[in-house]
Design a protein around this motif. Structure first.
Motif, PDB file in Angstrom:
ATOM      1  N   LEU A   1      10.558  -5.959  -3.863  1.00  0.00           N
ATOM      2  CA  LEU A   1      10.855  -6.022  -5.291  1.00  0.00           C
ATOM      3  C   LEU A   1      10.154  -4.846  -5.966  1.00  0.00           C
ATOM      4  N   VAL A   2      10.947  -3.951  -6.566  1.00  0.00           N
ATOM      5  CA  VAL A   2      10.396  -2.741  -7.178  1.00  0.00           C
ATOM      6  C   VAL A   2      10.731  -2.744  -8.667  1.00  0.00           C
TER       7      VAL A   2
ATOM      8  N   ARG B   1       9.381 -18.837  -3.606  1.00  0.00           N
ATOM      9  CA  ARG B   1       9.670 -20.274  -3.555  1.00  0.00           C
ATOM     10  C   ARG B   1      11.004 -20.561  -2.872  1.00  0.00           C
ATOM     11  N   ARG B   2      11.866 -19.571  -2.845  1.00  0.00           N
ATOM     12  CA  ARG B   2      13.171 -19.730  -2.190  1.00  0.00           C
ATOM     13  C   ARG B   2      13.135 -19.247  -0.733  1.00  0.00           C
ATOM     14  N   GLY B   3      11.940 -18.948  -0.237  1.00  0.00           N
ATOM     15  CA  GLY B   3      11.778 -18.652   1.177  1.00  0.00           C
ATOM     16  C   GLY B   3      11.643 -17.200   1.563  1.00  0.00           C
ATOM     17  N   PHE B   4      11.650 -16.282   0.614  1.00  0.00           N
ATOM     18  CA  PHE B   4      11.510 -14.866   0.936  1.00  0.00           C
ATOM     19  C   PHE B   4      10.043 -14.489   1.106  1.00  0.00           C
ATOM     20  N   ALA B   5       9.790 -13.543   1.975  1.00  0.00           N
ATOM     21  CA  ALA B   5       8.473 -12.912   2.083  1.00  0.00           C
ATOM     22  C   ALA B   5       8.548 -11.688   1.178  1.00  0.00           C
ATOM     23  N   VAL B   6       8.002 -11.807  -0.033  1.00  0.00           N
ATOM     24  CA  VAL B   6       8.170 -10.793  -1.070  1.00  0.00           C
ATOM     25  C   VAL B   6       7.005  -9.802  -1.084  1.00  0.00           C
ATOM     26  N   ALA B   7       7.355  -8.533  -1.071  1.00  0.00           N
ATOM     27  CA  ALA B   7       6.388  -7.450  -1.300  1.00  0.00           C
ATOM     28  C   ALA B   7       6.798  -6.779  -2.600  1.00  0.00           C
ATOM     29  N   THR B   8       5.824  -6.445  -3.446  1.00  0.00           N
ATOM     30  CA  THR B   8       6.158  -5.823  -4.727  1.00  0.00           C
ATOM     31  C   THR B   8       5.546  -4.437  -4.844  1.00  0.00           C
ATOM     32  N   ALA B   9       6.259  -3.593  -5.558  1.00  0.00           N
ATOM     33  CA  ALA B   9       5.787  -2.238  -5.860  1.00  0.00           C
ATOM     34  C   ALA B   9       6.192  -1.927  -7.293  1.00  0.00           C
ATOM     35  N   HIS B  10       5.431  -1.047  -7.932  1.00  0.00           N
ATOM     36  CA  HIS B  10       5.694  -0.721  -9.335  1.00  0.00           C
ATOM     37  C   HIS B  10       6.156   0.714  -9.542  1.00  0.00           C
ATOM     38  N   ASP B  11       6.294   1.480  -8.458  1.00  0.00           N
ATOM     39  CA  ASP B  11       6.805   2.847  -8.558  1.00  0.00           C
ATOM     40  C   ASP B  11       7.438   3.249  -7.226  1.00  0.00           C
ATOM     41  N   ASN B  12       8.121   4.385  -7.240  1.00  0.00           N
ATOM     42  CA  ASN B  12       8.834   4.853  -6.049  1.00  0.00           C
ATOM     43  C   ASN B  12       7.898   5.080  -4.858  1.00  0.00           C
ATOM     44  N   ALA B  13       6.753   5.711  -5.091  1.00  0.00           N
ATOM     45  CA  ALA B  13       5.839   6.049  -3.999  1.00  0.00           C
ATOM     46  C   ALA B  13       5.319   4.797  -3.304  1.00  0.00           C
ATOM     47  N   ALA B  14       4.897   3.815  -4.087  1.00  0.00           N
ATOM     48  CA  ALA B  14       4.385   2.570  -3.506  1.00  0.00           C
ATOM     49  C   ALA B  14       5.497   1.819  -2.772  1.00  0.00           C
TER      50      ALA B  14
ATOM     51  N   LEU C   1       8.135   3.117  -1.284  1.00  0.00           N
ATOM     52  CA  LEU C   1       8.406   3.818  -0.028  1.00  0.00           C
ATOM     53  C   LEU C   1       7.324   3.554   1.008  1.00  0.00           C
ATOM     54  N   GLN C   2       6.089   3.513   0.563  1.00  0.00           N
ATOM     55  CA  GLN C   2       4.983   3.250   1.479  1.00  0.00           C
ATOM     56  C   GLN C   2       5.128   1.860   2.101  1.00  0.00           C
ATOM     57  N   LEU C   3       5.464   0.848   1.287  1.00  0.00           N
ATOM     58  CA  LEU C   3       5.667  -0.504   1.809  1.00  0.00           C
ATOM     59  C   LEU C   3       6.855  -0.555   2.758  1.00  0.00           C
ATOM     60  N   ALA C   4       7.951   0.117   2.388  1.00  0.00           N
ATOM     61  CA  ALA C   4       9.168   0.085   3.193  1.00  0.00           C
ATOM     62  C   ALA C   4       8.972   0.811   4.522  1.00  0.00           C
ATOM     63  N   GLN C   5       8.197   1.886   4.528  1.00  0.00           N
ATOM     64  CA  GLN C   5       7.947   2.602   5.776  1.00  0.00           C
ATOM     65  C   GLN C   5       7.115   1.759   6.738  1.00  0.00           C
TER      66      GLN C   5
ATOM     67  N   LEU D   1      17.351   4.866  -8.487  1.00  0.00           N
ATOM     68  CA  LEU D   1      18.487   5.301  -7.664  1.00  0.00           C
ATOM     69  C   LEU D   1      18.021   6.143  -6.485  1.00  0.00           C
ATOM     70  N   SER D   2      16.974   6.927  -6.673  1.00  0.00           N
ATOM     71  CA  SER D   2      16.499   7.794  -5.586  1.00  0.00           C
ATOM     72  C   SER D   2      15.932   6.996  -4.416  1.00  0.00           C
ATOM     73  N   LEU D   3      15.555   5.745  -4.658  1.00  0.00           N
ATOM     74  CA  LEU D   3      15.035   4.904  -3.584  1.00  0.00           C
ATOM     75  C   LEU D   3      16.135   4.399  -2.648  1.00  0.00           C
ATOM     76  N   ILE D   4      17.346   4.270  -3.162  1.00  0.00           N
ATOM     77  CA  ILE D   4      18.425   3.667  -2.369  1.00  0.00           C
ATOM     78  C   ILE D   4      18.646   4.406  -1.055  1.00  0.00           C
ATOM     79  N   PRO D   5      18.918   5.710  -1.056  1.00  0.00           N
ATOM     80  CA  PRO D   5      19.134   6.380   0.233  1.00  0.00           C
ATOM     81  C   PRO D   5      17.896   6.372   1.127  1.00  0.00           C
ATOM     82  N   GLU D   6      16.711   6.414   0.516  1.00  0.00           N
ATOM     83  CA  GLU D   6      15.488   6.408   1.311  1.00  0.00           C
ATOM     84  C   GLU D   6      15.284   5.064   2.004  1.00  0.00           C
ATOM     85  N   LEU D   7      15.566   3.972   1.306  1.00  0.00           N
ATOM     86  CA  LEU D   7      15.455   2.645   1.924  1.00  0.00           C
ATOM     87  C   LEU D   7      16.500   2.476   3.018  1.00  0.00           C
ATOM     88  N   LEU D   8      17.714   2.944   2.760  1.00  0.00           N
ATOM     89  CA  LEU D   8      18.776   2.817   3.754  1.00  0.00           C
ATOM     90  C   LEU D   8      18.527   3.717   4.972  1.00  0.00           C
TER      91      LEU D   8
END
Length: 181
Positions: free
Chosen positions: A12-13, A29-42, A44-48, A67-74
């Motif tokens: 969740l960004v 509460r719905r069963g997800f293991a949620v990680a949160t970030a408040h900016d692009n750099a954080a 990307l670091q979590l996703a890597q 939008l710039s995160l989409i291709p990087e996450l994919l």
């Protein structure tokens, strides 16, 4: 709507820490293991470190574009299901988000159930209602500004020059909520 997920990872960004906390708790509460970030750099670091199965990305991250995160996450995991969530919805950014690989695009305010439905949507809805009223003048202006801003890679000064308006006038228009359809 999506059923509870047994530990599926979700990134969740959003730059709004309170919104992130509330939505993150609801998704946990719905069963997800949620990680949160408040900016692009954080984000990307979590996703890597651990590419998420699902991602919810805010469009406007304190001046940066989600939008710039989409291709990087994919690039990290090509099957990550990404939903763009924004308080600044426009047709131009919705089209770009989908072209970049997001599976859905939601305007805020959206609750956890709406987010889950957007994550679960596999295909479009051919029965979706078509608005028979044309867009208002205010909404057309908002859409045009968003398109020109996108064409200028978010550069306010270049956008203002191209639109023939003062930079501060453009900033005032952008700081307001989008006009309703």
């Amino acid at each position: 709507m999506m059923e509870a997920m047994d530990g599926s990872s979700l990134l969740l960004v959003d730059d709004d820490a309170t919104f992130c906390r509330v939505l993150g708790l609801a998704l946990s509460r719905r069963g997800f293991a949620v990680a949160t970030a408040h900016d692009n750099a954080a984000a990307l670091q979590l996703a890597q470190a651990d590419p998420p199965e699902y991602a919810i990305v805010d469009l406007n991250l304190a001046g940066d574009s989600g939008l710039s995160l989409i291709p990087e996450l994919l690039a990290l995991d090509s099957v990550t299901r990404i939903v763009v969530l924004t308080g600044y919805a426009s047709i131009a950014t919705a089209v770009e988000a989908i072209k970049l690989g997001a599976v859905n695009y939601l305007a805020k305010p959206a609750d956890a159930d709406q987010v889950l439905a957007a994550l679960a949507a596999i295909a479009g809805d051919p029965a979706a209602p078509v608005n028979t009223r044309p867009l208002s003048i205010g909404r057309l202006e908002w859409e045009h500004i968003q398109r020109v801003l996108h064409d200028n890679s978010g550069n306010i000064s270049a956008t203002a020059r191209q639109l023939g308006m003062h930079r501060r006038t453009l900033q005032r228009k952008l700081s307001k909520r989008p006009v309703r359809f």
